[in-house]
Enzyme design. Structure first.
Site, PDB file in Angstrom:
ATOM      1  N   CYS A 198       0.874  -1.181   0.000  1.00 49.91           N
ATOM      2  CA  CYS A 198       0.000   0.000   0.000  1.00 49.91           C
ATOM      3  C   CYS A 198       0.909   1.229   0.000  1.00 49.91           C
ATOM      4  O   CYS A 198       1.083   1.885   1.020  1.00 49.91           O
ATOM      5  CB  CYS A 198      -0.910  -0.005   1.219  1.00 49.91           C
ATOM      6  SG  CYS A 198      -1.789  -1.571   1.487  1.00 49.91           S
ATOM      7  N   ALA A 199       1.499   1.526  -1.145  1.00 46.04           N
ATOM      8  CA  ALA A 199       2.728   2.311  -1.176  1.00 46.04           C
ATOM      9  C   ALA A 199       2.564   3.824  -1.257  1.00 46.04           C
ATOM     10  O   ALA A 199       3.434   4.555  -0.784  1.00 46.04           O
ATOM     11  CB  ALA A 199       3.601   1.845  -2.345  1.00 46.04           C
ATOM     12  N   ALA A 200       1.517   4.333  -1.900  1.00 44.42           N
ATOM     13  CA  ALA A 200       1.410   5.778  -2.114  1.00 44.42           C
ATOM     14  C   ALA A 200       1.325   6.517  -0.771  1.00 44.42           C
ATOM     15  O   ALA A 200       0.728   6.003   0.183  1.00 44.42           O
ATOM     16  CB  ALA A 200       0.187   6.092  -2.967  1.00 44.42           C
ATOM     17  N   CYS A 219      -1.507   3.837  11.422  1.00 47.04           N
ATOM     18  CA  CYS A 219      -1.349   5.084  12.172  1.00 47.04           C
ATOM     19  C   CYS A 219      -2.620   5.339  12.972  1.00 47.04           C
ATOM     20  O   CYS A 219      -3.183   6.434  12.959  1.00 47.04           O
ATOM     21  CB  CYS A 219      -1.014   6.260  11.252  1.00 47.04           C
ATOM     22  SG  CYS A 219      -2.204   6.537   9.919  1.00 47.04           S
TER      23      CYS A 219
END
Length: 509
Positions: free
Chosen positions: A112-114, A234
């Site tokens: 989930c890179a962006a 987060c």
């Protein structure tokens, strides 16, 4: 700020933390925000950067290359930023990749890179060796991901815009390390981004928990024996944190938690009503969840995060066998670099492979450009592929990607059109000055550096063009423009003038 916290969130945190610690937690929302940068060691060593840094920096304890900078400083407005020497990143967000412990030569997935902060951090750990696959399901966010990879000079990344379940057939058991920086309710970002509170009230924790459960299961299928998954969020919600890991462990007996001891511990005692289903998890899972980590804003200098390190049993995947490579790697023809070259076009001979998609244009102009301007190192071990007019250096050992939404199949080299080759900005940013036969190096204090970043034409004396006279006597033509030997783009030099090739969308406004 504290008065704006959603009532349901306040009540939940009081229940989890208790009144006394909740007051300490609440007080952190009135403290000043913290700001961080991470030195891009793929381009510059920490020692070299610290020696020239114009900022007041303090070490981030848990990040090898991370530093706090002072509020009021503007690292995004310095030429070093545009040279990709550092990435502006929230300090707590640096922890998951440190725990992933990627090493050069490994195959790593950022699921989930962006927008790419953690991807560029992984790339720096790999030091250009191995394969980095970065994926994001949101097409509108992939553009930022690509730009950050280019800015950081990443050579060995493949960018996908795909649903994880569609990746399973291609990458079954392929990766040594996988990072899941999972979509979450974002409670840990309330202090940093107040609009996250409005999003929290619109989206349920259960909605995110369902996505997280699927991501963990899909990642497990793509991990090789002996491999590692780092799961991070987060948010503070136990439904999205400890509950996800406990459930995963009960479904995957071949995984265990690697304890993390430099942060606050995970809370198996929070897996209870009304937040979680009591008695739903095995004693083993509950015991191991205590080895996961929580980063609390009232206990350290950073925002709220949760991290779990999951290790799969079995021997490390190690090198790919010849049989596996034969099955996985795309066929590149009968011989390495089968294109005949004339007069100095030897830069790519024997370095990786060259192939073209059906009906693709000739790669001859690219080879001619490489022979004129580049040394051989940049494309070593890569597989040069051409899709339509676009040429890429694809990492060696990459499986066939047929059927997947591929944004970038590797390092974007440039475009071929009507017998001409135009080098990409990504090529410039991924090079080292020593790899170019013609270069211009400007001091960060030289007013021409800022003018270049604004897209202006520069006056440059021929004597300023750095070149190996035994190899390249002519100063005319493409030139790699650098700031203190760190590339920032291309220019075309002729008769004392440097035509600016800096992309319009990147220019300093």
């Amino acid at each position: 700020m504290t008065k704006q916290l959603p009532t349901l969130f306040r009540d939940k945190m009081i229940d989890l933390l208790g009144v006394e610690e909740f007051e300490q937690f609440l007080a952190s929302y009135d403290e000043a925000r913290l700001f961080g940068i991470r030195v891009n060691t793929a381009k510059i060593s920490k020692e070299e950067f610290l020696a020239k840094s114009p900022f007041t920096l303090t070490k981030v304890p848990w990040a090898a290359d991370g530093y706090y900078y002072e509020e009021g400083e503007r690292p995004g407005k310095h030429p070093y930023y545009h040279a990709g020497l550092y990435y502006i990143q929230e300090p707590s967000a640096m922890a998951p990749v440190e725990l992933l412990a990627a090493e050069p030569g490994e195959r790593v997935l950022d699921l989930c890179a962006a927008p790419g902060g953690k991807s560029t951090q992984i790339a720096a750990k790999l030091q250009g060796e191995g394969v980095l696959v970065v994926n994001d399901i949101h097409s509108d966010r992939v553009r930022a991901l690509v730009k950050n990879l280019e800015l950081s000079g990443v050579r060995n990344a493949v960018v996908l815009n795909e649903k994880p379940e569609r990746m399973l057939t291609v990458f079954q058991g392929y990766f040594d390390k996988i990072l899941i920086d999972a979509p979450c309710s974002g409670e840990g970002m309330f202090r940093k981004e107040e609009d996250m509170m409005q999003q929290w009230e619109r989206h349920s924790v259960q909605e995110f928990a369902h996505m997280q459960r699927e991501l963990l299961g899909q990642a497990a299928e793509m991990l090789a024996p002996g491999g590692r998954i780092v799961y991070s969020t987060c948010t503070f919600s136990p439904e999205e944190n400890e509950a996800q890991i406990a459930e995963f462990l009960d479904r995957h007996a071949d995984f265990h938690v690697v304890p993390v001891d430099q942060f606050g511990a995970g809370h198996p005692d929070w897996l209870r009503a009304p937040w979680c289903e009591e008695g739903a998890y095995s004693p083993r899972a509950l015991a191991e969840v205590a080895g996961t980590a929580r980063l609390w804003p009232h206990r350290l200098k950073g925002e709220g995060h949760y991290v779990a390190v999951l290790q799969r049993v079995g021997a490390s995947a190690g090198a790919v066998s010849a049989e596996e490579l034969k099955e996985r790697v795309a066929s590149a023809g009968d011989a390495d670099v089968g294109v005949k070259k004339r007069g100095g076009r030897e830069a790519l001979r024997g370095k990786g492979r060259v192939e073209a998609a059906p009906h693709a244009v000739s790669l001859e102009p690219l080879l001619a450009f490489a022979g004129e301007l580049l040394r051989s190192e940049p494309f070593a071990a890569a597989r040069l592929v051409c899709y339509g007019e676009h040429a890429y250096a694809s990492p060696a050992g990459l499986p066939e990607l047929h059927g997947l939404k591929v944004v970038r199949p590797g390092w974007y080299i440039g475009s071929l059109h009507r017998g001409r080759f135009e080098p990409s900005h990504a090529l410039a940013m991924g090079l080292r000055m020593r790899e170019a036969k013609r270069a211009l190096s400007l001091a960060s204090s030289d007013e021409r550096a800022l003018r270049y970043l604004k897209g202006e034409t520069l006056e440059v004396a021929e004597s300023e063009i750095i070149r190996d006279l035994e190899v390249t006597k002519a100063a005319k033509g493409y030139c790699l423009v650098c700031i203190e030997e760190h590339p920032i783009g291309w220019g075309k030099w002729h008769d004392g003038m440097l035509k600016n090739e800096y992309p319009p969308g990147w220019r300093w406004n």
